[in-house]
Enzyme design. Structure first.
Site, mmCIF file in Angstrom:
data_model
loop_
_atom_site.group_PDB
_atom_site.id
_atom_site.type_symbol
_atom_site.label_atom_id
_atom_site.label_comp_id
_atom_site.label_asym_id
_atom_site.label_seq_id
_atom_site.Cartn_x
_atom_site.Cartn_y
_atom_site.Cartn_z
ATOM 1 N NE ARG A 41 -3.805 -2.109 -0.164
ATOM 2 C CZ ARG A 41 -3.745 -2.949 -1.185
ATOM 3 N NH1 ARG A 41 -2.817 -2.820 -2.108
ATOM 4 N NH2 ARG A 41 -4.613 -3.930 -1.309
ATOM 5 C CB CYS A 42 -0.109 4.670 -0.933
ATOM 6 S SG CYS A 42 0.563 6.305 -1.230
ATOM 7 N N PRO A 43 2.890 4.362 0.681
ATOM 8 C CG PRO A 43 4.804 5.514 1.485
ATOM 9 C CD PRO A 43 3.529 4.794 1.940
ATOM 10 C CG ASP B 224 -2.350 1.169 -3.069
ATOM 11 O OD1 ASP B 224 -3.540 1.510 -2.887
ATOM 12 O OD2 ASP B 224 -1.393 1.780 -2.566
#
Length: 81
Positions: free
Chosen positions: A18-20, A45
């Site tokens: 997931r981000c980042p 994501d």
């Protein structure tokens, strides 16, 4: 019609991240590549639909293709200067 995602120079599987994290992994991988090489990114994501194209613009890489209608998403970029 040929699949633009076949035969990339490198492949990065960022599924489950997931981000980042996906963009951080892309950046690290691209640093190890030579100008003109291609990278296939596979991710799930939803933030990558915004982050990967933005990364390419900001870092002056070419986004050759993207497939975001279904998961996993696929992106093909060519390393710039």
């Amino acid at each position: 019609m040929t699949d633009p995602f076949t035969n990339p120079d490198k492949t990065l599987d960022a599924q489950g991240l997931r981000c980042p994290e996906p963009v951080m992994m892309v950046r690290k991988t691209v640093r190890q590549m030579e100008t003109g090489q291609t990278l296939l990114i596979i991710a799930d994501d939803p933030a990558t639909t915004r982050d990967i194209p933005g990364f390419c613009v900001y870092m002056e890489h070419e986004l050759l293709a993207q497939e975001t209608e279904q998961v996993p998403y696929r992106y093909l970029l060519r390393k710039g200067q």
